[in-house]
Design a protein around this motif. Sequence first.
Motif, short mmCIF file in Angstrom:
data_model
loop_
_atom_site.label_atom_id
_atom_site.label_comp_id
_atom_site.label_asym_id
_atom_site.label_seq_id
_atom_site.Cartn_x
_atom_site.Cartn_y
_atom_site.Cartn_z
N PRO A 54 0.82 -1.21 0.00
CA PRO A 54 0.00 0.00 0.00
C PRO A 54 0.86 1.27 0.00
N PRO A 55 0.34 2.39 -0.50
CA PRO A 55 1.11 3.65 -0.50
C PRO A 55 1.60 4.04 0.90
N ALA A 56 0.79 3.79 1.91
CA ALA A 56 1.18 4.16 3.28
C ALA A 56 2.41 3.38 3.74
N ALA A 91 2.42 -6.60 13.46
CA ALA A 91 2.08 -6.46 12.03
C ALA A 91 0.89 -5.53 11.85
N ARG A 92 -0.13 -5.73 12.65
CA ARG A 92 -1.34 -4.90 12.54
C ARG A 92 -1.04 -3.43 12.89
N SER A 123 -5.14 1.22 7.97
CA SER A 123 -6.56 0.93 7.73
C SER A 123 -6.83 -0.52 8.11
N ASP A 124 -8.09 -0.87 8.26
CA ASP A 124 -8.46 -2.25 8.58
C ASP A 124 -8.02 -3.21 7.48
N GLN A 125 -8.14 -2.75 6.23
CA GLN A 125 -7.75 -3.60 5.09
C GLN A 125 -6.26 -3.90 5.14
N GLU A 126 -5.46 -2.88 5.42
CA GLU A 126 -4.01 -3.10 5.55
C GLU A 126 -3.71 -4.03 6.72
N GLN A 155 -4.25 -7.56 5.70
CA GLN A 155 -3.20 -8.02 4.79
C GLN A 155 -1.91 -8.32 5.54
N TYR A 156 -1.51 -7.41 6.44
CA TYR A 156 -0.25 -7.58 7.16
C TYR A 156 -0.33 -8.79 8.11
N GLU A 157 -1.49 -8.98 8.72
CA GLU A 157 -1.63 -10.14 9.61
C GLU A 157 -1.54 -11.44 8.82
#
Length: 671
Positions: free
Chosen positions: A152-154, A560-561, A566-569, A572-574
């Motif tokens: 993600p961009p972030a 990771a979280r 965002s919740d979506q990120e 994904q990270y989890e």
Amino acid sequence: RLRSPPGAAVAVAVTGSSGVAAAAGLYRYLRDFCGCHLSWSGAQLRLPDPLPRLRAEIRASAPGRYRYYQNACTQSYSYAWWDWARWEREIDWMALSGINLAPAFTGQEAAWQRVYHSLGLNQSEIDAYFTGPAFLAWNRMGNLHGWAGPLPPAWHLKQLYLQYRIVERMRSLGMITVLPAFAGHVPQGVLRVFPHVNATRLGGWSHFDCTYSCTYLLDPEDPMFQVIGTLFLKELIKEFGTDHVYSADTFNEMTPLSSDPAYLSRVSNAVFRSMTGADPEALWLMQGWLFQHQPDFWQPAQVRALLRGVPLGRMIVLDLFAESKPVYQWTESFYGQPFIWCMLHNFGGNHGLFGTVEAINRGPFAARCFPNSTMVGTGLVPEGIEQNDMVYELMNELGWRQEPLDLPSWVTRYAERRYGTPNAAAASAWRLLLRSVYNCTGVCVNHNHSPLVRRPSLRMDTELWYNASDVYEAWRLLLSAGAELGSSSTFRYDLVDVTRQAAQQLVSDYYLSIRRAFQSHALPELLTAGGVLVYDLLPELDSLLSSHSLFLLGRWLESARAVATSDQEAEQYELNARNQVTLWGPGGNILDYANKQLGGLVLDYYGVRWSLFVSALVESLNSGSPFHQDQFNQAVFQVERGFVYNKKRYPAVPVGDTLEISRKLFLKYYP
């Protein structure tokens, strides 16, 4: 300058040729004169009052120019989710340990994204190339693309922010930062933008097919090799400055397209020219893992060609696995290129007591005495950290020594420093561990193959390189020291770790009982051994691990979280974090390579697998039908995959009393 008490005369002044040298001097004073200790698992910093004064000046110099730290894989196995506070603590530990050369690889994808955009790639092509955060190490080495991505961009913004702080802190302490460079791998989108570019697809890597592997490698003679390589490095230098040392690995665990020495020289020369195109003073730091990983391909002529494609003295090779498989010995000291003698020690960040203490106590000194040796330092290059503190403390100290240490005396003092007080039982425990589990000899690979952390089968490896009874006795001795040392955080960590090792041995014993019972059609014995393992030993081990913050699955997942915006990120990270420590790929491609023994993981992943295995064996005996491993693998894969996607939240705070749980396990299971 240390004073005791405030306002009193200076007890000791520490100076050094650099910030790192002064920090190493400070830690030597704290360690050798104040009895202090600092490690990943905790610190013991009770200073004596008054501070000890030195009778005379003490001077020390390292026998080599460099003390190197970090493996390309550590970026993913250990650092993937770190914030600045954790990075700062690590860099300070590096300085106190005397480390003066280390990679600064964070945030490079942001620079690559800018380069790819400038070349004409679109965002979807870039997104299809970068892996998710937990797998970036292998994207950077050309092994993987796309898996568990996109980024993600972030992510890019946060990693850039970290990198600014990392390089500033490292340089302020006098460390040399190693920046990444171009190794020749390109996204498929480059072929769309430049249809006439000469690029060839490499083969699949480590059980991955071309969906996520088979990277494109530019021909060294193609003009775009220099364009892309120089463009990227100029972008990095503009952003972060430079200390003129760069890292690139073109053939990490991948077979080159040709074994022709002329081709291999052209490749290394192209990589080096892309560095000097951006920085005429460039020095190439290369991992030497490939030479011992594929020795059939890397014969002397091929090794020499790759190394000599770069002017002598403009490359430093990391002899990455020198404690077990040194390469300098059969390459005439890397054919004249400087090298660093490295201790790899750990694969995948696995838990498990392990060391090759005699090899690391002798190895660096033997390498310096090798005919025409080009050794320029020592290095620590574990794939994962935060395990086996003693081995790293020893290796760091050896980087400053002129001769080997007396190991039994050294480890006795280590125990005293680590716990802040002498204790005969604890010292005896450490001497037992030193001579057994920490003294693997010959070709030793610390990759945990214990049945505990591997997919169950009837053909599991239970071999040990040490006497299991030494670990059981060390466990008894440490427990007996609990009344005196129980308030020490480092003691509690070690008690968990040694109890965990004992439990791991016990799992192997119960597995052998299960296998014997099944093979002799003894259903009652199978039910007994399987029942104890699944319903008591594994849950007890899980509760032990859950009692210490450094052995929690929740800590890994929540870190990771925490990086997400965002919740979506966060989801994904989890998923990235869960997949790495279990399936390692979509289909269990490198199953359990990065296994960990963590509270939550033992019960809900390893425990469920073992339950399914015992049930399958019982069903086989009851029905009279043979046990089919292939059918079991298909069934257990659903369990493994289910764990990755189950979304259960795990506590990041420990529960229970470590001493009590260890004592309970001891009373039940001590052989």
